[in-house]
Design an enzyme around this catalytic site. Structure first.
Site, short mmCIF file in Angstrom:
data_model
loop_
_atom_site.label_atom_id
_atom_site.label_comp_id
_atom_site.label_asym_id
_atom_site.label_seq_id
_atom_site.Cartn_x
_atom_site.Cartn_y
_atom_site.Cartn_z
N GLY B 43 0.86 -1.18 0.00
CA GLY B 43 0.00 0.00 0.00
C GLY B 43 0.89 1.23 0.00
O GLY B 43 2.07 1.17 -0.37
N ARG B 338 -14.18 13.51 13.21
CA ARG B 338 -15.04 12.38 12.87
C ARG B 338 -15.73 11.75 14.07
O ARG B 338 -16.87 11.35 13.98
CB ARG B 338 -14.19 11.33 12.18
CG ARG B 338 -13.71 11.84 10.87
CD ARG B 338 -12.77 10.89 10.23
NE ARG B 338 -12.41 11.45 8.93
CZ ARG B 338 -11.56 10.89 8.10
NH1 ARG B 338 -10.98 9.76 8.43
NH2 ARG B 338 -11.30 11.45 6.95
#
Ligand SMILES: Cc1cc2nc3c(=O)[nH]c(=O)nc-3n(C[C@H](O)[C@H](O)[C@H](O)COP(=O)(O)OP(=O)(O)OC[C@H]3O[C@@H](n4cnc5c(N)ncnc54)[C@H](O)[C@@H]3O)c2cc1C
Ligand code: SF4
Ligand code: FES
Lengths: 250, 671
Positions: B43, B338
């Site tokens: 990744g 968040r």
């Protein structure tokens, strides 16, 4: 809804493979196509049969892992989507759906619906990059302004997810759309210009070595591409290639 | 090995990294050719690390379970990547990014690491642009920015809603350059199933070739785990289907401490769940909160009318709408972090105001942004008398430019057109801030075993602000590890190649084969997914957005039961020595079941609320912050690092006390 699924089953690369038919009931129109296959697999496992192998990971249309030829079309009947984003509302109760792997010589089948697309990687190894050190000592990112129009076009080309639908859609199994997308991204940016000639020559050379067919401008790739990669890129790649061949060959 | 030495360099925070780099051991280029490094995961963290290490001259072997490095889960990141460039001249600086990140993490991150992250952030953008990453640009040709939750400056760089894709393709291209040169050997469709330790040092991995089923041994002088996060322990999450904890968990079982497992980020803007067959949840980038306003109806009767379709959401009058984030948090409004936004949505839905059939959805509305942008655009075009329709059309165009692909994705999934009607959203599990414990050099408690990106714990504390995971992954891979690993490898130049023909490799390979055989031999009656779903339900119900002691205790018992049943009754078709996705899943679920127990145990012991970890027992009772999460700095200002003892429920707790010398600990207020 109730569906009849005709699915390609192939144990491994050396197996010949065959179609098998399964019945599936209670499919909700809100399911994605892959969720429908999950349900089929759960059913097969409970019946003591082997589930159908298929490639997938992100399930949101971006990793390029899912494939599937559905009723003869890569990624199925909807436009601008990958198989994982295809929803069952595109089908009707009683439909028969034919599911096969992407077919191309350069994409050998691994098992059932899973194919090997590493040929795409090898094309990228041949030149799909800009030769810059990863040292962090590059110049300031705003030192070279890029025209918005060009930046947007480079971005559009760069959105290719490497799924291979273009190859599966093409009657010649050509990889031109895929390769041209990468070539275009770099051709449109000021970075990486210096190696542009080698890049296009090497990538095209590798593409041929991998056994992809030639482009005969049919345009099926563009129609089936889930990311709307445009044929314009092929034209741009052809120009780059021509330029490079003239200057290089001496 | 039970001592946690974080190896934070001495000196003022702004000089720590520079001083450290100056003092750290370096390996002579000629010797680097003699040193092997294994990177598991490609990744953003692993891809950038593999490319950079190869470029430095090390011999790199990289592994990923997907068919190409380009498909790692990082590809799905949408919104953007932060960097303290201050291109917008709105007062951004390294210090401000550092401050926001420490505060956003609710003071549970390591100051020194976060400062370094902020410091190298600007280089990341330069690096990526040089690699041809097509970030968004403005009409002057310069890079564009936007803002993200929890932050008041515009420091987020983006490429439409596909930033992760473009950054990963950048790292992938850097890898390709090295693969082409033969400096990286790439092993696609290979899964790491164990870590091999020789004389106390990480010396290799055991992997399974997922196509043939063959078990392979690979040795190296150091092993880097960049294997991503473990949010899929909840079954439903925004993570890619293959994301798992296996590599980290196997290292944990070999002695790497696992830090803060319970820190989970719940993302507020996901597409709500629609049915039991659902396999994953889809994120709608948080950048949408820049322009979208979140609301539910004020009156219960309107909720019912909307649910039954008697009125359309866009027809509900302005004064009948409750823009609850703007009401509760006037300073940050829709841009609160968040955890705050997620809990506020849950609060409204729990109170009965959810706007869909399941009662688990709130609106994210673009109508006013469309009008605002439409007017601006009309002015720019000199159309000062534009009709309302024209303004709406222009506004939609601007929104399409900014978020077009997200809107398209939403429409494909839900069959609703978000240009015409507000989106429905609900929170979902998204990111895990816990992971392998690492020191300042990113080394785990196993010498020679490193962890980078989401797989480690170090930079985000109890919460992660938007656009900071991409930043950390690339910082680790491009700019931190390439330096810090040299410190360890400098002592390895005389080691010579490491043989895989040793009792340690024999033992590890046998452990892997035995486990796979055991799984295959169970031949029970329930599918792997059925266990994963049951685990996920316990996790979400009792270890999810809010947690209490009773629920957590129950969760530990219930997961233990599911685990016992799994090992007696799971059914895996096919065989071990072939391509067998069910076997892959089974190994991952087996590890998730163990992690789940430790996860709940960690949440239970942390009797405070911080960031994404909300303990119902720890809430502000009065004052301006009434009802908000209450942190307990006196008792919990530490990293919880767990040591494996043979059973996750009995793991040993080690504490790394956190020091805050440059930032004063304060109640996190977004009011
Ligand atoms: C939908 C979504 C949107 C997001 N948007 C943003 C955003 O806008 N901004 C932001 O900053 N962050 C965002 N994030 C978070 C961010 O994308 C991730 O935290 C980050 O990409 C993780 O990168 P990584 O390199 O650590 O791991 P990953 O990208 O997950 O890579 C893991 C790698 O490890 C490999 N692997 C795993 N296990 C094994 C094994 N056992 N053996 C071999 N290989 C293995 C995989 O093959 C893969 O290559 C988002 C996340 C999601 C889910
Ligand atoms: S060009 Fe389109 S169809 Fe071809 S690989 Fe890229 S995204 Fe897929
Ligand atoms: S699974 Fe990732 S694009 Fe379909």
């Amino acid at each position: 809804m109730n569906l009849t699924l005709k699915v390609w089953r192939q144990k491994n690369a050396s197996d010949k493979g065959r179609m098998e038919t399964y019945q599936l009931s209670d499919v909700s129109e809100h399911m994605s196509f892959l969720e429908m296959l999950d349900v089929l697999n759960e059913q097969l496992i409970n019946e003591g049969k082997e589930p159908v192998a298929f490639d997938h990971d992100c399930r949101e249309g971006i990793c390029g892992m899912c494939s599937l030829q559905i009723n003869g079309e890569p990624h199925g009947p909807d436009r601008g989507v990958t198989t994982c984003q295809l929803h069952m509302r595109m089908f009707k109760d009683g439909d028969t759906i034919v599911i096969e792997p992407f077919r191309a010589k350069a994409f050998p089948v691994i098992k059932d619906l899973v194919v090997d697309r590493s040929s795409f990687d090898r094309i990228q190894h041949a030149g799909g990059f800009i030769s810059v050190n990863t040292s962090g000592n590059t110049q300031d990112a705003n030192a070279i302004p890029v025209e918005k129009d060009k930046a947007d076009k480079a971005f559009d080309a760069a959105t290719c997810i490497g799924c291979g639908a273009c190859v599966a859609a093409c009657k010649n199994a050509s990889a031109m759309l895929f390769v041209s997308a990468k070539v275009s991204q770099f051709a449109l940016l000021p970075q990486g210009k210096i190696e542009a000639k080698d890049r296009v020559l090497n990538m095209v050379h590798q593409m041929d070595l991998e056994g992809f067919g030639n482009c005969s401008n049919t345009g099926a790739c563009e129609v089936e591409c889930p990311k709307g990669i445009s044929l314009e890129n092929i034209a741009r790649m052809n120009r780059e290639y021509l330029k490079a061949s003239i200057v290089k060959e001496k | 090995m039970s001592v946690l030495d974080s190896r934070i360099p001495a000196g003022p925070i702004k000089d720590k990294w520079t001083n450290h780099k100056n003092k750290i051991n370096v390996v002579n280029p000629a010797n680097k050719r003699l040193i092997d490094v294994i990177v598991v995961g490609t990744g953003l963290a692993g891809g950038s690390a593999a490319a950079s290490l190869a470029e430095l001259g090390y011999k790199v072997k990289a592994f990923a379970f997907q068919d190409s490095p380009r498909r790692a889960h990082s590809i799905a990141a949408q919104g953007g990547i932060n960097a303290a460039k201050n291109y917008q001249n709105d007062g951004d600086s390294v210090y401000r990014l550092f401050y926001d990140t420490v505060k956003g993490g609710d003071y549970r991150a390591r100051e020194a690491n976060v400062y370094r992250l902020a410091e190298v952030s600007a280089n990341i953008i330069d690096q990526c642009v040089a690699q041809g990453v097509p970030f968004a640009r403005d009409y002057g040709g310069l890079l564009d920015n936007r803002s993200f939750g929890g932050v008041l400056v515009s420091r987020t760089f983006y490429a439409k809603g596909q930033t992760g894709q473009q950054l990963l393709l950048g790292a992938y291209s850097a890898m390709n350059r090295q693969i082409g040169k033969g400096k990286i050997q790439m092993y696609n469709r290979h899964e790491m199933l164990d870590l091999v330790i020789v004389n106390g040092k990480a010396r290799g991995v055991i992997v399974r070739n997922l196509v043939t089923g063959a078990i392979e041994r690979h040795s190296a002088h150091a092993v880097v785990l960049a294997t991503g996060g473990y949010g899929n322990v909840f079954f439903l999450s925004t993570n890619a289907m293959g994301s798992n904890v296996t590599a980290a968990w196997r290292a944990h079982r070999r002695g790497a401490f696992f830090a803060n497992p319970c820190y989970t980020q719940i993302h507020p803007t996901c597409i709500p769940r629609s049915g039991d067959y659902q396999s994953k949840l889809t994120l709608m980038s948080e950048s949408l909160r820049n322009d979208g306003r979140i609301w539910v109806p004020k009156k219960m009767e309107d909720v019912e009318k909307i649910r039954s379709g008697a009125i359309k959401p866009k027809d509900l009058k302005e004064e009948d709408r409750d823009y609850y984030l703007e009401r509760r948090y006037p300073a940050f409004g829709n841009l609160v972090p968040r955890d705050v936004a997620s809990r506020a949505a849950k609060e409204r839905c729990d109170a009965g105001f959810g706007v869909n059939q399941t009662g688990e959805a709130v609106f994210l509305d673009f109508a006013s942004a469309i009008q605002r942008y439409g007017k601006e655009k009309a002015n720019v075009l000199g159309e000062h008398n534009a009709t309302p329709d024209r303004i709406t059309a222009l506004g939609k165009g601007v929104i399409e430019d900014k978020y077009g692909n997200l809107f398209q994705m939403y429409q494909k999934i839900t069959d609703d057109n978000p240009y015409e009607t507000p989106m429905k959203i609900y929170p979902a599990v998204h990111y895990t801030m816990g992971g392998l414990w690492v020191d300042y050099n990113l080394m785990t408690t196993i010498p020679g075993c490193y962890a980078a990106g989401e797989a480690n714990f170090s930079d985000h504390g109890a919460n992660r602000l938007g656009a900071s995971a991409l930043m950390q992954g690339l910082a680790d891979g491009y700019f931190v590890l390439p330096y810090t690993i040299g410190d360890y490898l400098a002592d390895e130049i005389r080691t010579g190649p490491i043989s895989t023909d040793s009792p340690e490799f024999d033992e590890a390979e046998k452990a892997v084969t035995d486990r796979l055989t055991q799984l295959m031999n169970i031949q029970g009656s329930q599918s792997v997914d059925s266990f994963h779903k049951r685990l996920g339900k316990v996790m979400w119900d009792k270890v999810g957005m809010s947690r209490n002691a009773k629920g957590l205790e129950e969760a530990i018992v219930e997961i233990q039961q599911i685990k016992d049943e799994f090992w007696k009754d799971v059914k895996i078709p096919g065989s071990m020595d072939e391509y067998n996705p069910e076997l892959e899943k089974a190994g991952r679920v087996a590890d998730f079941l163990e992690l789940g127990i430790l996860f709940a145990k960690d949440a239970l012991h942390r009797n405070e609320s911080c960031g994404g970890h909300f303990r119902e027992e720890s809430v502000e009772e009065s004052g301006e912050q009434q009802g908000e999460a209450k942190r307990d700095d006196v008792n919990f200002k530490y990293v919880a690092a767990w040591e494996w003892t043979g059973n996750p429920a009995d793991s040993n707790l080690h504490k790394e006390e956190l020091e805050f010398n440059d930032i004063e600990l304060k109640q996190r207020s977004y009011k």
